[in-house]
Design an enzyme around this catalytic site. Structure first.
Site, PDB file in Angstrom:
ATOM      1  N   GLY A 469      20.428 -16.818 -98.977  1.00  0.00           N
ATOM      2  CA  GLY A 469      19.381 -17.530 -99.682  1.00  0.00           C
ATOM      3  C   GLY A 469      19.195 -18.940 -99.186  1.00  0.00           C
ATOM      4  O   GLY A 469      18.367 -19.693 -99.700  1.00  0.00           O
ATOM      5  N   THR A 470      19.941 -19.314 -98.146  1.00  0.00           N
ATOM      6  CA  THR A 470      19.948 -20.688 -97.652  1.00  0.00           C
ATOM      7  C   THR A 470      18.866 -20.972 -96.627  1.00  0.00           C
ATOM      8  O   THR A 470      18.634 -22.131 -96.291  1.00  0.00           O
ATOM      9  CB  THR A 470      21.310 -20.990 -97.017  1.00  0.00           C
ATOM     10  N   ILE A 629      18.138 -32.818 -89.615  1.00  0.00           N
ATOM     11  CA  ILE A 629      17.596 -31.872 -90.582  1.00  0.00           C
ATOM     12  C   ILE A 629      16.709 -30.880 -89.823  1.00  0.00           C
ATOM     13  O   ILE A 629      15.661 -31.248 -89.287  1.00  0.00           O
ATOM     14  CB  ILE A 629      16.786 -32.585 -91.681  1.00  0.00           C
ATOM     15  N   PRO A 632      13.098 -29.538 -93.209  1.00  0.00           N
ATOM     16  CA  PRO A 632      13.113 -30.334 -94.448  1.00  0.00           C
ATOM     17  C   PRO A 632      12.796 -29.519 -95.700  1.00  0.00           C
ATOM     18  O   PRO A 632      13.290 -29.832 -96.782  1.00  0.00           O
ATOM     19  CB  PRO A 632      12.031 -31.389 -94.196  1.00  0.00           C
ATOM     20  N   LYS A 701      24.719 -31.476 -89.835  1.00  0.00           N
ATOM     21  CA  LYS A 701      25.983 -31.571 -90.558  1.00  0.00           C
ATOM     22  C   LYS A 701      26.163 -30.534 -91.665  1.00  0.00           C
ATOM     23  O   LYS A 701      27.253 -30.394 -92.200  1.00  0.00           O
ATOM     24  CB  LYS A 701      26.135 -32.973 -91.157  1.00  0.00           C
ATOM     25  N   GLU A 705      26.738 -27.659 -99.437  1.00  0.00           N
ATOM     26  CA  GLU A 705      27.676 -28.218-100.417  1.00  0.00           C
ATOM     27  C   GLU A 705      27.360 -29.644-100.831  1.00  0.00           C
ATOM     28  O   GLU A 705      27.560 -30.025-101.987  1.00  0.00           O
ATOM     29  CB  GLU A 705      29.111 -28.172 -99.860  1.00  0.00           C
TER      30      GLU A 705
END
Length: 738
Positions: A469-470, A629, A632, A701, A705
């Site tokens: 789901g990421t 990123i 975004p 990075k 989390e």
């Protein structure tokens, strides 16, 4: 590198499949002659099965078999055969292995029938007798049995003490020495755990499982149940949430595969919502944080001690206290982490394991110290800003936490805050503003990927990772398309198949860094092959450039110095007489000289009803320094989801044990409270520009989390500012404020 795709807010590639129902989850694969398994759970927390009578269940037409420890098929003997890739030290739980009961709701039998309804009814006819033994499930009542856990692979032990922390604390003119308590939390993804094992015509098995690691599950089943590697394939195309609960193989996949192999037919096992509470969880933890400071706010001592639960059969531990040695500069520091074995399932990683509880305690204590000093909480953190990782004595690859504080505080309006508790109101409602910082390790694991380019300009990249789901489907497609200069619609990313190139489990915020770096290497190898072929194009428009002198864009290879000199990818392949270029490559971490972390600053506003004690989080602003990123849009979703989790930890979530029975009583979504739409108001996410050429080849990075770390502390600090009452046990419920 150009940015035709990387850094762009691309919509989720898998979005249409999910909203139309095209996406299939583990319990949705149809196959002829499918049998259904229903798990029978133990009603006791510790003891032994003395008798099992399945005769009445087996009399029912359509009931195929009732498996228990008495008639189970042969399975592996040694502990090592049940250890998956991320198992903690100890003896992993073995479903139906023997008569011993290790925790309440442990699976003790599997009823297999022609329909799920029949299997469920038949399970009520299975008579099981137990001899219960005295159990222990309460952390606070068993602290005398706390011990140092065995070192867990992949988890850093507490940092070594530096200086003389206890002496420095005693001498500090200003100090805070307090304890914090946090409860058990359960993951509660929308999709419950399920496995459909399909027996194929050739006698092999395809396992459709809800997991965060298809190769981890495959290897586990081979080792524990004796499958040969070429007769089993694990597929997970879509996951309806997992958050760490799917990192290890859960018992339903073992039971489904065991039954399918023994019966030589297709079998499905789906767990109920109640049974989801018999799996791992975020462990309840007690912490002591002691901070000593000089009158100007400089930290003179840091002591962080934690005691958490584990099961009796495994030594699960987390990095709870390590963050106190990382986030702030202090030369006198001491850290300790212990575990208490209890009659519960082994805890398991849950989004930002260790950091959620550890940073809550640290950042709450820092707020208490700021109050004691009469200092602004942001200023206190800047006064003690760590320029290097004192835990390891290493410099950071990059760190823009100062800018996170500045950007988030400015956007939030922190300068308008009256620091006096109970001083800010909106009508009759108390208003509180709180803040916290956060960090999460930017890890990279060994991973491999393949890239296959055809002469028609279609690229397929593959790796046995997951999308929980990421946004993995989307960002990996963006990376590959960027590297070879292709349109997104001409790139396909394949994942979730154990037959694909090796990948780690998806977790720890390391998937983009790990698999993305492998894709970069594989596409780079394809690019080098293309460059060699381009030199053969008649007229040699490119000449003989090095790989660093060319770029891929708009389906062409062109000189960076003179983009007008270019060769179409298809033209280069035809010139070389090839229809397909296929490459596989691997990548792994190479930055051991540095400390790699993402950082965050979180500012929260709460409203507290003075009469009823109810708390609402009305506004959150967070600034994230997360390296490069990639997308975004999906990045913002990741961080927003983490913030909602943090609100849940602060105000809602707690798994309540009835210690008389050793059973979780809040084992459904009516009793186990999670934030809903009405609990979530304004959230703003700011990404701070952070160029990092060291952390990994992509400079990313990880964000899974860092969004949740520190949120609970920011909310708790805001509650104190609103009410003047410091709540040190989560969640902050109205009874603690009245």
């Amino acid at each position: 590198m150009s940015t035709a795709h990387i850094g762009k807010p691309i919509r989720r590639i898998d979005g249409r499949a999910k909203v139309t129902g095209e996406a299939k989850y583990a319990a949705e694969y149809a196959t002829p002659d499918l049998a259904h398994g229903w798990v029978v759970s133990s009603p006791i927390a510790r003891g032994k099965i003395t008798a099992i009578d399945a005769s009445e269940a087996l009399k029912l037409p359509g009931v195929i078999q009732v498996f228990s420890h008495e008639n189970r098929p042969k399975m592996a003997w040694f502990d090592s055969s049940y250890r998956d890739q991320i198992a903690p030290p100890g003896s992993p739980f073995r479903p139906l292995y023997d008569a011993e009961v290790h925790f309440n709701a442990q699976p003790v039998a599997l009823v297999v029938a022609s329909s799920p309804e029949l299997a469920r009814y038949a399970s009520t006819l299975v008579r099981i007798e137990y001899k219960a033994r005295t159990h222990a499930t309460e952390l606070a009542a068993n602290l005398e049995s706390a011990r140092t856990p065995k070192e867990r692979e992949g988890i850093k032990p507490p940092p070594k003490a530096r200086g003389h922390a206890d002496r420095a604390l005693a001498a500090a003119p200003v100090k805070v020495d307090v304890e914090y308590e946090v409860p058990v939390e359960h993951h509660n993804p929308m999709e419950t755990f399920a496995t459909t094992v399909v027996r194929d015509e050739d006698g092999s098995f395809t396992v459709y499982d809800k997991t965060q690691g298809v190769q981890n599950v495959r290897d586990y089943l081979c080792n524990a149940l004796g499958f040969k590697a070429d007769e089993i394939r694990v597929i997970t195309a879509f996951v309806g949430g997992a958050f760490g609960s799917g990192l290890r193989p859960q018992y339903q996949v073992f039971l489904a595969a065991m039954a399918a192999k023994e019966l030589q037919r297709s079998v499905r096992v789906v767990l109920t919502r109640q049974q989801m509470f018999s799996l791992g969880h975020r462990p309840t933890t007690r912490q002591r944080v002691a901070l000593g400071a000089s009158a100007d706010g400089a930290l003179r001592a840091v002591i962080h001690e934690a005691t958490a639960e584990t099961s009796r059969h495994e030594d699960y531990s987390e990095e709870v206290v390590n963050w106190s040695g990382l986030l702030y500069r202090c030369d006198d520091a001491r850290f300790e982490h212990k575990v208490v074995p209890l009659d519960l399932p082994t805890p398991c990683d849950m989004r930002a394991p260790g950091a959620v509880w550890g940073v809550f305690a640290l950042e709450s204590a820092m707020d208490e110290l700021a109050v004691a000093l009469g200092t602004d909480p942001v200023e206190l953190r800047l006064r003690n800003y760590a320029e290097e990782d004192q835990n390891d004595g290493k410099p950071f690859t990059s760190k823009e936490l100062r800018e996170c504080y500045r950007r988030a505080a400015g956007r939030f309006g922190w300068a308008r805050r009256d620091p006096t508790p109970r001083s800010m109101r909106r009508g009759s409602t108390l208003i509180g503003w709180g803040m916290a910082g956060g960090a999460w390790e930017s890890m990279q694991q060994e991973a491999a990927a393949s890239a296959r380019l055809t002469v028609d300009g279609r690229l397929t990249v593959s790796s046995a990772t997951e999308d929980i789901g990421t946004g993995t489907y989307t960002v990996m497609t963006q990376i590959a398309a960027e590297l070879l200069g292709l349109p997104l619609e001409d790139v396909t990313f394949k994942l979730g198949d154990s037959a694909l190139p090796q990948a780690p489990v998806e977790g720890g915020s390391f998937t983009v860094a790990s698999v993305g770096s492998a894709i970069k290497a594989a596409c780079g190898a394809v690019g080098e092959t293309l460059l060699k072929l381009a030199r053969k194009v008649e007229g040699a428009p490119l000449g003989k450039p090095t790989p660093d002198e060319v770029e891929f864009a708009e389906g062409r290879i062109r000189l960076k110095a003179d983009p007008s000199r270019s060769v179409a990818i298809a033209e280069a392949m035809r010139a070389g007489g090839v229809d397909v270029i296929a490459q596989e490559a691997a990548a792994g971490p190479k930055q051991d000289k540095y400390s790699r972390h993402a950082h965050s600053a979180i500012f929260a506003e709460v409203e507290v009803d003075e009469d009823f004690g109810t708390v609402r989080v009305t506004r959150v602003v967070t600034a994230i320094a997360g390296g490069r990123i990639i997308n975004p849009r999906t990045a913002r979703s990741q961080v927003m989801g983490g913030i909602v989790w943090g609100i849940g930890s602060a105000l809602h979530e707690a798994s309540v044990l009835d210690h008389r029975f050793g059973r979780f009583m809040t084992h459904n979504l009516a009793d186990y409270h999670v934030p809903v739409q009405a609990d979530v108001e304004e959230i703003e996410v700011i990404f701070v520009d952070e160029r990092d050429e060291l952390v990994n080849p992509l400079g990313a990075k990880g964000l899974g989390e860092i969004g949740v770390v520190g949120v609970a502390a920011a909310v708790a600090n805001a509650v104190h500012h609103a009410t003047g009452r410091r709540v040190r046990s989560l969640p902050i419920t109205l009874d603690k404020l009245l």
